[in-house]
Design a protein around this motif. Structure first.
Motif, PDB file in Angstrom:
ATOM      1  N   LEU A   1       0.830  -1.193   0.018  1.00 52.62           N
ATOM      2  CA  LEU A   1       0.040   0.051   0.061  1.00 52.62           C
ATOM      3  C   LEU A   1       0.922   1.197   0.059  1.00 52.62           C
ATOM      4  O   LEU A   1       0.359   2.474  -0.288  1.00 52.62           O
ATOM      5  CB  LEU A   1      -0.877  -0.191   1.123  1.00 52.62           C
ATOM      6  CG  LEU A   1      -1.930  -1.145   1.281  1.00 52.62           C
ATOM      7  CD1 LEU A   1      -2.744  -0.871   2.548  1.00 52.62           C
ATOM      8  CD2 LEU A   1      -2.955  -1.011   0.286  1.00 52.62           C
ATOM      9  N   ASP A   2       2.113   1.139   0.209  1.00 51.63           N
ATOM     10  CA  ASP A   2       3.080   2.316   0.342  1.00 51.63           C
ATOM     11  C   ASP A   2       3.135   2.995  -1.033  1.00 51.63           C
ATOM     12  O   ASP A   2       3.278   4.121  -1.312  1.00 51.63           O
ATOM     13  CB  ASP A   2       4.425   1.983   0.555  1.00 51.63           C
ATOM     14  CG  ASP A   2       4.316   1.604   2.189  1.00 51.63           C
ATOM     15  OD1 ASP A   2       3.546   2.152   2.976  1.00 51.63           O
ATOM     16  OD2 ASP A   2       5.404   1.151   2.585  1.00 51.63           O
ATOM     17  N   GLU A   3       2.965   2.333  -2.161  1.00 53.47           N
ATOM     18  CA  GLU A   3       2.763   2.659  -3.577  1.00 53.47           C
ATOM     19  C   GLU A   3       1.688   3.612  -3.868  1.00 53.47           C
ATOM     20  O   GLU A   3       1.836   4.280  -4.801  1.00 53.47           O
ATOM     21  CB  GLU A   3       2.585   1.506  -4.422  1.00 53.47           C
ATOM     22  CG  GLU A   3       3.783   0.363  -4.436  1.00 53.47           C
ATOM     23  CD  GLU A   3       3.737  -0.570  -5.489  1.00 53.47           C
ATOM     24  OE1 GLU A   3       2.954  -0.377  -6.640  1.00 53.47           O
ATOM     25  OE2 GLU A   3       3.707  -1.629  -5.220  1.00 53.47           O
ATOM     26  N   LEU A   4       0.799   3.786  -2.877  1.00 54.82           N
ATOM     27  CA  LEU A   4      -0.229   4.658  -3.032  1.00 54.82           C
ATOM     28  C   LEU A   4      -0.122   5.868  -2.169  1.00 54.82           C
ATOM     29  O   LEU A   4      -1.273   6.600  -1.821  1.00 54.82           O
ATOM     30  CB  LEU A   4      -1.852   3.928  -2.672  1.00 54.82           C
ATOM     31  CG  LEU A   4      -2.150   2.761  -3.546  1.00 54.82           C
ATOM     32  CD1 LEU A   4      -3.378   2.015  -3.239  1.00 54.82           C
ATOM     33  CD2 LEU A   4      -2.336   3.280  -5.150  1.00 54.82           C
ATOM     34  N   ASP A   5       1.081   6.240  -1.331  1.00 56.86           N
ATOM     35  CA  ASP A   5       0.987   7.203  -0.707  1.00 56.86           C
ATOM     36  C   ASP A   5       0.870   8.667  -1.332  1.00 56.86           C
ATOM     37  O   ASP A   5       0.213   9.362  -0.660  1.00 56.86           O
ATOM     38  CB  ASP A   5       2.603   7.294  -0.227  1.00 56.86           C
ATOM     39  CG  ASP A   5       2.990   6.284   0.986  1.00 56.86           C
ATOM     40  OD1 ASP A   5       1.993   5.394   1.422  1.00 56.86           O
ATOM     41  OD2 ASP A   5       4.014   6.015   1.331  1.00 56.86           O
TER      42      ASP A   5
END
Length: 327
Positions: A150-154
């Protein structure tokens, strides 16, 4: 003088017509029994399980009624007609136009999705969420692997609460809009839930993200219902518009869901939009609606749909609502 048949003579075969009539009678009785059992879910978890399949009992009852009229099996027809009526009454609101609150507030799109902790195809879900670009996303079964993904959606979702776990009860809320006073709570000593105030422009709402246990045993069924009751009480005392979203492991017709709605005053965003089944995405039948977005009466539902397969055993719920302006 009449002649008696030999003692060892075989019984005459059952005619196909009689066999069909017996099948109609037994099927109609079984469908009626399963239908009635669902209304007794508060007394036993196995009875409650039958309530999840009302849509299927309705289809089976219509088939039995048709066959009973065709073969003039009037007792079976009466049982099938009873089953049709008892299943149709709780289902019908999902197909009829529903009363809505007045619009005019801030539009908000919310997605609720159980990502499936064992699903390793995180890229597929990340691409889906990025493409949809919903204002807020509720994710269930968030493992540590999923939390990292989910870090890719920061950049898209700078406001977030992520509570990863290894027991399939991890949870996350991702938002493009500020989350005020976010809390991770465990009502009724159950799986964690996220409670926060979501603010968009001049509007704000209480957001409750949940994932109670699945009713796979008597204890877990009671655990689920106790947690759903706790959510109902939490929402009942809320002083602002409220959205409750997540995998409830409950269809609209089971005891725990009905009590939640009655206690909280929330309404199912799917009402008026048909039966939108979300689980199990891996097979078309049986597929039942256990993922939900519930809203308080002052929130207008603009649209509500089930999204595409993203590799989980659940399909995502996509709801667009309009929040009233804060007073």
């Amino acid at each position: 003088v009449g002649m008696e048949a030999p003692a060892d003579s075989p019984d005459p075969p059952v005619s196909p017509t009689l066999f069909l009539a017996m099948g109609i009678d037994l099927t109609a009785a079984a469908v009626a029994a399963a239908t009635l059992a669902g209304f007794a879910g508060r007394w036993h978890w196995l009875l409650d399980l039958t309530s999840h399949f009302r849509w299927y009992w309705l289809l089976a009852a219509v088939g039995c009624l048709t066959a009973a009229v065709w073969k003039r099996r009037w007792a079976a027809g009466a049982a099938a007609l009873l089953a049709v009526a008892l299943n149709l009454v709780p289902i019908l609101p999902y197909w009829l136009p529903s009363d809505q609150a007045d619009g005019g507030g801030a539009p908000l799109e919310i997605i609720s999705l159980n990502v499936l902790a064992d699903n390793t195809d995180t890229d597929r879900t990340i691409a889906y969420l990025r493409h949809r670009g919903a204002d807020v996303v509720v994710l269930l079964e968030v493992s540590r692997t999923w939390a990292d993904a989910l870090d890719e959606l920061d950049a898209l979702y700078p406001h977030r609460v992520v509570e990863p776990r290894d027991d399939k009860f991890g949870i996350a809320v991702l938002s493009q809009w500020p989350l005020e006073e976010p809390r991770v709570i465990t009502p009724a000593d159950g799986p964690p839930a996220v409670v926060t105030v979501l603010r968009r422009e001049a509007s704000a709402c209480l957001l409750v993200a949940v994932h109670p246990p699945a009713p796979v045993s008597a204890d877990w069924s009671a655990w689920r219902d106790t947690q759903l009751a706790a959510f109902g009480q939490l929402v009942a005392v809320a002083d602002r518009p409220t959205i409750l979203a997540g995998d409830l492991n409950a269809t609209p017709w089971c005891f725990g869901f009905r009590r939640l709605v009655a206690t909280s005053g929330l309404r199912d965003s799917a009402v008026g939009r048909g039966i939108q089944a979300t689980w199990n995405a891996h097979r078309p039948v049986p597929r039942i609606p256990i993922d939900h977005v519930l809203v308080s009466p002052d929130i207008l539902v603009l649209s509500r749909e089930v999204g595409r397969d993203v590799g989980s055993d659940h399909l995502p719920v996509e709801a667009r609502v309009s929040l009233p302006e804060s007073r």
